[in-house]
Design a protein around this motif. Structure first.
Motif, PDB file in Angstrom:
ATOM      1  N   PRO A 158      -7.100   1.446 -20.097  1.00 55.35           N
ATOM      2  CA  PRO A 158      -6.178  -0.078 -20.079  1.00 55.35           C
ATOM      3  C   PRO A 158      -5.737   0.110 -18.842  1.00 55.35           C
ATOM      4  O   PRO A 158      -5.216   0.843 -17.842  1.00 55.35           O
ATOM      5  N   GLU A 159      -5.016  -1.869 -18.178  1.00 53.48           N
ATOM      6  CA  GLU A 159      -4.513  -1.668 -17.686  1.00 53.48           C
ATOM      7  C   GLU A 159      -2.530  -1.613 -17.585  1.00 53.48           C
ATOM      8  O   GLU A 159      -2.493  -1.585 -18.647  1.00 53.48           O
ATOM      9  N   SER A 160      -2.733  -1.207 -16.118  1.00 51.21           N
ATOM     10  CA  SER A 160      -1.305  -0.648 -15.865  1.00 51.21           C
ATOM     11  C   SER A 160      -1.003  -1.277 -14.092  1.00 51.21           C
ATOM     12  O   SER A 160      -1.701  -1.953 -13.372  1.00 51.21           O
ATOM     13  N   PRO A 161      -0.010  -1.838 -14.501  1.00 50.61           N
ATOM     14  CA  PRO A 161       1.125  -2.610 -13.264  1.00 50.61           C
ATOM     15  C   PRO A 161       0.855  -1.300 -11.673  1.00 50.61           C
ATOM     16  O   PRO A 161       0.553  -0.239 -11.958  1.00 50.61           O
ATOM     17  N   PRO A 162       0.695  -1.781 -10.723  1.00 52.34           N
ATOM     18  CA  PRO A 162       0.852  -1.580  -9.565  1.00 52.34           C
ATOM     19  C   PRO A 162       2.101  -0.681  -9.727  1.00 52.34           C
ATOM     20  O   PRO A 162       3.394  -1.090  -9.539  1.00 52.34           O
ATOM     21  N   TRP A 163       2.112   1.137  -9.185  1.00 52.06           N
ATOM     22  CA  TRP A 163       3.932   1.370  -8.794  1.00 52.06           C
ATOM     23  C   TRP A 163       4.523   1.483  -7.884  1.00 52.06           C
ATOM     24  O   TRP A 163       5.118   1.639  -7.182  1.00 52.06           O
ATOM     25  N   ARG A 164       3.235   0.231  -6.703  1.00 50.81           N
ATOM     26  CA  ARG A 164       3.645   0.063  -4.859  1.00 50.81           C
ATOM     27  C   ARG A 164       3.231  -1.187  -4.869  1.00 50.81           C
ATOM     28  O   ARG A 164       1.924  -1.767  -5.593  1.00 50.81           O
ATOM     29  N   THR A 165       3.544  -1.641  -4.264  1.00 46.80           N
ATOM     30  CA  THR A 165       3.461  -3.181  -3.450  1.00 46.80           C
ATOM     31  C   THR A 165       4.085  -3.412  -1.951  1.00 46.80           C
ATOM     32  O   THR A 165       4.689  -3.398  -2.098  1.00 46.80           O
ATOM     33  N   HIS A 166       2.761  -3.480  -1.424  1.00 48.36           N
ATOM     34  CA  HIS A 166       2.817  -3.921  -0.016  1.00 48.36           C
ATOM     35  C   HIS A 166       3.393  -5.460   0.794  1.00 48.36           C
ATOM     36  O   HIS A 166       1.557  -5.994   0.515  1.00 48.36           O
ATOM     37  N   ALA A 167       3.357  -5.653   1.545  1.00 49.15           N
ATOM     38  CA  ALA A 167       3.277  -6.715   2.640  1.00 49.15           C
ATOM     39  C   ALA A 167       3.103  -6.741   4.200  1.00 49.15           C
ATOM     40  O   ALA A 167       3.980  -6.127   4.119  1.00 49.15           O
ATOM     41  N   LEU A 168       1.859  -6.713   4.061  1.00 53.45           N
ATOM     42  CA  LEU A 168       1.535  -5.306   5.563  1.00 53.45           C
ATOM     43  C   LEU A 168       1.025  -6.447   6.723  1.00 53.45           C
ATOM     44  O   LEU A 168       0.265  -7.578   6.543  1.00 53.45           O
ATOM     45  N   GLU A 169       1.938  -6.965   7.677  1.00 52.55           N
ATOM     46  CA  GLU A 169       1.563  -7.271   8.567  1.00 52.55           C
ATOM     47  C   GLU A 169       0.342  -7.060   9.102  1.00 52.55           C
ATOM     48  O   GLU A 169       0.745  -6.037   9.807  1.00 52.55           O
ATOM     49  N   VAL A 170      -0.395  -7.738   9.357  1.00 56.25           N
ATOM     50  CA  VAL A 170      -1.616  -7.692  10.511  1.00 56.25           C
ATOM     51  C   VAL A 170      -1.272  -9.178  11.339  1.00 56.25           C
ATOM     52  O   VAL A 170      -0.497  -9.993  11.617  1.00 56.25           O
ATOM     53  N   PRO A 171      -2.290  -8.616  12.726  1.00 53.68           N
ATOM     54  CA  PRO A 171      -1.974  -9.507  14.164  1.00 53.68           C
ATOM     55  C   PRO A 171      -2.990 -11.336  13.510  1.00 53.68           C
ATOM     56  O   PRO A 171      -3.037 -11.473  12.587  1.00 53.68           O
ATOM     57  N   HIS A 172      -2.005 -11.811  14.370  1.00 56.57           N
ATOM     58  CA  HIS A 172      -2.503 -13.306  14.149  1.00 56.57           C
ATOM     59  C   HIS A 172      -1.977 -13.625  12.588  1.00 56.57           C
ATOM     60  O   HIS A 172      -2.508 -14.952  12.749  1.00 56.57           O
TER      61      HIS A 172
END
Length: 333
Positions: A8-22
């Motif tokens: 079954p589809e399940s929502p993520p339990w954690r989300t990240h906005a990860l800054e990387v170079p450029h």
């Protein structure tokens, strides 16, 4: 499990906005069991972005599933950007994600371009890879890329004629170059009619091949993308054409020649014999260079990850790995 065989589809339990170079910011999701077997999912494209479908192959009680939208793809920002967006950047990003999330080793699961990136990642950081599950592997060489855009194999001549008609007659011998130039255009007046036209033609051609020989017809799919979806396709194909023009920066040396550096970990390739986007010879060539790997043919699935035969094969492989630490024939290292 659902009747389709997927979890079954399940929502993520954690989300990240990860800054990387450029200036890129990666969208990263974690789903399943935080204490489970760590697996990373590498989406196709390049440029496609992750999909909830790709998490549904995994038992959420047994796996911690990390989904990454690669540079320029999905919900990563800026979407559709090609600057500072090469395979080497994606490999560095995978290293950063592992460090950020505290993952020493992971099972790497990828389909199409995602399978290609998985192989490149395993050669780049073999110590980070516990196992490889590769669906519909793609070889980014001139022969395979040219065959897709020029339909040299005559897989769907009527559909290719419609696809080629988007280009002037004098440019149909280099469809990839023509599409890449058009998709890179940012009109000063904001008129995106040409990029949308090109993206729609590419999407129709891709759909005509992806469904497999049994399901394919000369007619385009009936469910056309809406305006928002079409704008996302423009960004997706802009990134994809950027990668394919450069053979994904995996031709010097060729990807096949890099496979000797891969770790001898459980490795399973799943491929449909009627895949008309990534032909079966791609999987066979990879398996020939990796004596420790297994190649399992899946009939009738084409290039469709949601086809019941392919979905069932993916679920069975991941369930088996969760139970035994390998994919069937070889003992876990």
């Amino acid at each position: 499990m659902l009747p389709t065989g997927l979890y079954p589809e399940s929502p993520p339990w954690r989300t990240h906005a990860l800054e990387v170079p450029h200036g890129h910011v990666l969208h990263v999701e974690e789903g399943g069991n935080p204490e489970g077997i760590c697996a990373v999912v590498l989406h196709g494209g390049p440029g496609s972005g992750s999909s909830p479908l790709l998490r549904r192959f995994f038992d959420p009680a047994r796996y911690r599933v990390i989904s990454i939208d690669q540079r320029g793809a999905g919900r990563s920002q800026p979407r559709g950007a090609t600057a500072h967006n090469r395979t080497a950047d994606l490999l560095d990003d995978l290293h950063r994600v592992r460090e950020q999330l505290g993952v020493p080793r992971w099972l790497v699961v990828g389909g199409s371009w995602g399978a290609t990136l998985a192989l490149a990642h395993a050669a780049f950081e073999p110590q980070a890879v516990a196992a490889l599950l590769l669906r519909a592997v793609f070889l980014p060489n001139a022969e395979e890329i040219g065959a897709f855009f020029q339909d040299s194999a005559g897989r769907a001549p009527a559909a290719w004629a419609r696809f080629a008609s988007v280009a002037p007659a004098g440019e149909r011998g280099d469809m990839l170059g023509f599409l890449a130039r058009g998709l890179q255009q940012v009109p000063a007046d904001g008129d995106a009619a040409l990029p949308r036209q090109l993206a729609l033609a590419w999407w129709r051609w891709e759909q005509s091949l992806a469904r497999g020989a049994d399901a394919a017809t000369s007619e385009p799919p009936t469910a056309e993308p809406d305006r928002n979806t079409l704008d996302a396709l423009v960004d997706r194909y802009r990134v994809q054409s950027h990668y394919l023009l450069h053979r994904c920066w995996l031709d010097s040396p060729p990807l096949l020649d890099r496979l000797a550096a891969l770790p001898r970990v459980p490795t399973l390739l799943l491929h449909s014999r009627d895949d008309r986007i990534c032909p079966p010879r791609c999987a066979q060539a990879v398996q020939d260079r990796m004596a420790h790997s297994q190649l399992q043919w899946v009939d009738g699935a084409g290039h469709d990850p949601a086809h019941p035969a392919m979905a069932s094969a993916m679920v069975a492989a991941l369930d088996g790995y969760a139970r035994h630490g390998h994919f069937g024939n070889a003992p876990a290292p």
